[in-house]
Design a protein around this motif. Structure first.
Motif, PDB file in Angstrom:
ATOM      1  N   TYR A 125       0.850  -1.204   0.000  1.00  0.00           N
ATOM      2  CA  TYR A 125       0.000   0.000   0.000  1.00  0.00           C
ATOM      3  C   TYR A 125       0.880   1.247   0.000  1.00  0.00           C
ATOM      4  O   TYR A 125       0.678   2.181  -0.788  1.00  0.00           O
ATOM      5  CB  TYR A 125      -0.932  -0.030   1.216  1.00  0.00           C
ATOM      6  N   LEU A 126       1.903   1.252   0.863  1.00  0.00           N
ATOM      7  CA  LEU A 126       2.814   2.404   0.952  1.00  0.00           C
ATOM      8  C   LEU A 126       3.539   2.622  -0.375  1.00  0.00           C
ATOM      9  O   LEU A 126       3.664   3.750  -0.860  1.00  0.00           O
ATOM     10  CB  LEU A 126       3.824   2.173   2.089  1.00  0.00           C
ATOM     11  N   TYR A 127       3.982   1.530  -0.960  1.00  0.00           N
ATOM     12  CA  TYR A 127       4.727   1.608  -2.234  1.00  0.00           C
ATOM     13  C   TYR A 127       3.826   2.145  -3.351  1.00  0.00           C
ATOM     14  O   TYR A 127       4.259   2.939  -4.186  1.00  0.00           O
ATOM     15  CB  TYR A 127       5.255   0.209  -2.564  1.00  0.00           C
ATOM     16  N   THR A 128       2.561   1.730  -3.328  1.00  0.00           N
ATOM     17  CA  THR A 128       1.598   2.224  -4.325  1.00  0.00           C
ATOM     18  C   THR A 128       1.369   3.729  -4.133  1.00  0.00           C
ATOM     19  O   THR A 128       1.267   4.477  -5.108  1.00  0.00           O
ATOM     20  CB  THR A 128       0.268   1.433  -4.223  1.00  0.00           C
ATOM     21  N   LEU A 129       1.350   4.176  -2.871  1.00  0.00           N
ATOM     22  CA  LEU A 129       1.219   5.619  -2.624  1.00  0.00           C
ATOM     23  C   LEU A 129       2.433   6.365  -3.172  1.00  0.00           C
ATOM     24  O   LEU A 129       2.310   7.471  -3.706  1.00  0.00           O
ATOM     25  CB  LEU A 129       1.068   5.899  -1.132  1.00  0.00           C
ATOM     26  N   PHE A 130       3.617   5.767  -3.046  1.00  0.00           N
ATOM     27  CA  PHE A 130       4.828   6.392  -3.601  1.00  0.00           C
ATOM     28  C   PHE A 130       4.775   6.441  -5.128  1.00  0.00           C
ATOM     29  O   PHE A 130       5.210   7.426  -5.730  1.00  0.00           O
ATOM     30  CB  PHE A 130       6.101   5.685  -3.108  1.00  0.00           C
ATOM     31  N   PHE A 131       4.212   5.405  -5.724  1.00  0.00           N
ATOM     32  CA  PHE A 131       4.029   5.421  -7.177  1.00  0.00           C
ATOM     33  C   PHE A 131       3.136   6.605  -7.560  1.00  0.00           C
ATOM     34  O   PHE A 131       3.448   7.388  -8.467  1.00  0.00           O
ATOM     35  CB  PHE A 131       3.400   4.092  -7.632  1.00  0.00           C
ATOM     36  N   GLU A 132       2.030   6.765  -6.842  1.00  0.00           N
ATOM     37  CA  GLU A 132       1.114   7.865  -7.163  1.00  0.00           C
ATOM     38  C   GLU A 132       1.758   9.222  -6.916  1.00  0.00           C
ATOM     39  O   GLU A 132       1.547  10.174  -7.668  1.00  0.00           O
ATOM     40  CB  GLU A 132      -0.186   7.723  -6.366  1.00  0.00           C
ATOM     41  N   SER A 133       2.583   9.285  -5.885  1.00  0.00           N
ATOM     42  CA  SER A 133       3.295  10.524  -5.614  1.00  0.00           C
ATOM     43  C   SER A 133       4.276  10.836  -6.743  1.00  0.00           C
ATOM     44  O   SER A 133       4.371  11.964  -7.223  1.00  0.00           O
ATOM     45  CB  SER A 133       4.045  10.379  -4.286  1.00  0.00           C
ATOM     46  N   HIS A 134       4.982   9.815  -7.199  1.00  0.00           N
ATOM     47  CA  HIS A 134       5.985   9.977  -8.253  1.00  0.00           C
ATOM     48  C   HIS A 134       5.329  10.418  -9.570  1.00  0.00           C
ATOM     49  O   HIS A 134       5.833  11.298 -10.261  1.00  0.00           O
ATOM     50  CB  HIS A 134       6.717   8.653  -8.451  1.00  0.00           C
ATOM     51  N   VAL A 135       4.201   9.809  -9.883  1.00  0.00           N
ATOM     52  CA  VAL A 135       3.575  10.062 -11.188  1.00  0.00           C
ATOM     53  C   VAL A 135       2.640  11.274 -11.166  1.00  0.00           C
ATOM     54  O   VAL A 135       2.600  12.043 -12.128  1.00  0.00           O
ATOM     55  CB  VAL A 135       2.826   8.783 -11.651  1.00  0.00           C
ATOM     56  N   HIS A 136       1.901  11.439 -10.052  1.00  0.00           N
ATOM     57  CA  HIS A 136       0.895  12.506 -10.021  1.00  0.00           C
ATOM     58  C   HIS A 136       1.203  13.619  -9.015  1.00  0.00           C
ATOM     59  O   HIS A 136       0.444  14.587  -8.920  1.00  0.00           O
ATOM     60  CB  HIS A 136      -0.484  11.925  -9.666  1.00  0.00           C
ATOM     61  N   GLY A 137       2.262  13.465  -8.243  1.00  0.00           N
ATOM     62  CA  GLY A 137       2.590  14.503  -7.258  1.00  0.00           C
ATOM     63  C   GLY A 137       1.767  14.445  -5.976  1.00  0.00           C
ATOM     64  O   GLY A 137       1.749  15.400  -5.203  1.00  0.00           O
ATOM     65  N   ASN A 138       1.092  13.327  -5.739  1.00  0.00           N
ATOM     66  CA  ASN A 138       0.285  13.209  -4.508  1.00  0.00           C
ATOM     67  C   ASN A 138       1.172  13.197  -3.257  1.00  0.00           C
ATOM     68  O   ASN A 138       2.336  12.825  -3.325  1.00  0.00           O
ATOM     69  CB  ASN A 138      -0.487  11.886  -4.486  1.00  0.00           C
ATOM     70  N   THR A 139       0.550  13.517  -2.131  1.00  0.00           N
ATOM     71  CA  THR A 139       1.237  13.304  -0.858  1.00  0.00           C
ATOM     72  C   THR A 139       1.138  11.812  -0.519  1.00  0.00           C
ATOM     73  O   THR A 139       0.199  11.140  -0.939  1.00  0.00           O
ATOM     74  CB  THR A 139       0.556  14.117   0.261  1.00  0.00           C
TER      75      THR A 139
END
Ligand SMILES: *[C@@H]1O[C@H](CO)[C@@H](O)[C@H](O)[C@H]1NC(C)=O
Ligand SMILES: *[C@@H]1O[C@H](CO)[C@@H](O)[C@H](O)[C@H]1NC(C)=O
Ligand SMILES: CC(=O)N[C@H]1CO[C@H](CO)[C@@H](O)[C@@H]1O
Length: 469
Positions: free
Chosen positions: A251-265
């Motif tokens: 889950y954490l890694y997926t959040l990092f993916f979203e942060s990397h691609v979309h700039g999410n926190t």
């Protein structure tokens, strides 16, 4: 070599190197990373160092730049740039305090103008040389960061103290750095300077298990504070909390993916998710991983409960899977938190991928996956899983990754494969699917149309567990 290549920050004369004192034992010069020659020099040294010590990443420290003196030797000249008309409220009322004189020369201009970019200018070249040296995705950790540093490095919150209020401030720092675009962040668990205590360190291990960058770090000369030093009971609690972190790594890694691609926190405040609820605006004692996982740590000595604010949503206790009563919504509820527990909650409407933990991620990444499906009031939830080999370079650009979207509705879980570019995902299985918030007794379970044996699922209704027959 640096002297020969002329890579140091110079005194105001533009030719003699600025000499100060950084780490012991002696005096220091300060590489000027705004100078392309310095990048060449640094790259060469980091490549050579790989043969001395086989590193995976580089931790860059003292790069404010930090100096034990007020300005370099022999002190700063009296002029307008060293003593400008306005000086913010800083120690000693001097811009040179613990750093170089503002009139020192860097390639891009006077240190007065480039000071805040010292760490930033060291970060990208370090990231690139680590990738060149290792052939793998770089890990760079920097103490000094600036806007844009998050592209190349993580950050720890600097030299905090082993005290309860610094543990609280670390949540604020972590939330801020996520807004700054530097989501890989954490504070020194158990505190850096001064001696920690059993209880502070235990509560900090629990909180720090949920820092994106999770590291227990101590200053030289202090009493030891690693999680094994306080005895078996402490170690058991620290291990249990860390295992929750590691089980939720997908889950954490997926959040990092979203942060990397979309700039999410990655870590965010309750305000960030519940913006129109004004009561969330001042909360800095709890935080979320993405939209769906709430961490409400104990921040006070002697406390055995936490007052947790539950915004309007369906919430489940992470440990029991039981629903938080709706009478607790939009209000503070007192949640029991004995020494062995950090309160954790899952928000309905979300699906969290998990994976059985192991002693290293090399091992755990071979373990089966699980899903925690936390239903909202309509019995629906969604989520996603990003997965790749974990350490090769540019997997997203090269499309060497796996991305799945999960949706649960009307009693059905559907998985859509959005990207199937990582062969390592082929052999991975799901071995546990947990659904929280079902309103009716499940009579049967089927996977792709085939019935699941009755002894392969169990359920609990109104707090009563039905044994699998
Ligand atoms: C610093 O001085 C050296 C000579 O010692 C020179 O080669 C270099 O260009 C100077 N750099 C700056 C930024 O003044
Ligand atoms: C901290 O602990 C160390 C090692 O046990 C001890 O030498 C030192 O005096 C302690 N410091 C304080 C301020 O108590
Ligand atoms: C004493 C000290 O330097 N404390 C710092 C610890 O870290 C927090 C951020 O997490 C800072 O705000 C404190 O100033």
């Amino acid at each position: 070599l640096g002297q020969e290549m002329g890579v140091w920050i110079n005194n105001s004369d533009g030719v003699t190197p600025a000499i100060g004192k950084s780490l012991p034992p002696g005096y220091s010069v300060f590489p000027d990373y705004t100078n392309p020659r310095t990048v060449e020099w640094w790259t060469q040294l980091c490549l050579e160092f790989k043969d001395v010590l086989d590193y995976d990443g580089i931790w860059i420290d003292m790069n404010e730049p930090s100096n034990d003196l007020t300005g370099q030797l022999p002190g700063c000249a009296a002029n307008d740039i060293n003593d400008p008309p306005y000086i913010p409220s800083i120690t000693d009322h001097s811009l040179a305090q613990k750093t170089l004189c503002p009139d020192s020369r860097t390639y891009l201009g006077e240190h007065y103008n480039t000071h805040s970019l010292f760490g930033w200018s060291q970060t990208a070249p370090t990231f690139h040389v680590v990738q060149q040296a290792t052939g793998k995705r770089a890990f760079v950790l920097s103490r000094s960061t600036f806007v844009g540093s998050g592209k190349h490095a993580g950050h720890w919150l600097g030299d905090n103290k082993s005290q309860w209020k610094d543990m609280h401030y670390s949540i604020i720092g972590m939330l801020e750095f996520n807004l700054f675009g530097i989501p890989f962040v954490g504070a020194d668990i158990c505190g850096f300077s001064s001696n920690t205590t059993y209880e502070l360190c235990l509560r900090w291990m629990q909180l720090g298990s949920f820092y994106p960058f999770s590291r227990n770090h101590n200053a030289e000369g202090n009493a030891a504070q690693d999680p094994a030093v306080f005895g078996a009971e402490f170690a058991k609690i620290a291990r249990a909390t860390l295992r929750i972190r590691y089980s939720l790594l997908p889950y954490l890694y997926t959040l990092f993916f979203e942060s990397h691609v979309h700039g999410n926190t990655v870590v965010r405040s309750l305000m960030h998710e519940f913006t129109s609820d004004q009561q969330t605006h001042g909360i800095d004692t709890a935080f979320l991983w993405g939209p769906a996982f709430m961490v409400a740590p104990v921040l006070q000595e002697g406390a055995r409960s936490v007052d947790v604010y539950f915004p309007e949503a369906t919430w489940f206790d992470y440990y029991t899977g039981r629903k938080i009563p709706s009478t607790w919504h939009k209000t503070y509820a007192t949640v029991y938190a004995p020494l062995n527990k950090i309160p954790l909650f899952i928000r309905g409407g979300h699906i969290l991928p998990e994976q059985a933990p192991a002693s290293t991620t090399t091992k755990s990444r071979l373990n089966p996956f699980g899903l925690i499906i936390a239903l909202d009031e309509h019995g629906e939830a969604s989520g996603s899983l990003f997965w790749d080999d974990g350490d090769s370079i540019d997997t997203i650009e090269n499309e060497n990754y796996f991305l799945a979207k999960y949706t649960f509705s009307a009693g059905h879980l559907k998985t859509e494969i959005l990207k199937n570019g990582y062969r390592g995902a082929d052999s991975l299985k799901y071995n546990k699917i947990t659904i929280l918030g079902l309103k009716l007794r499940p009579h049967a379970v089927a996977v792709n149309g085939g019935a699941v044996r009755r002894d392969a699922f169990s359920y609990e209704l109104n707090g009563v567990r039905a044994p699998s027959s």
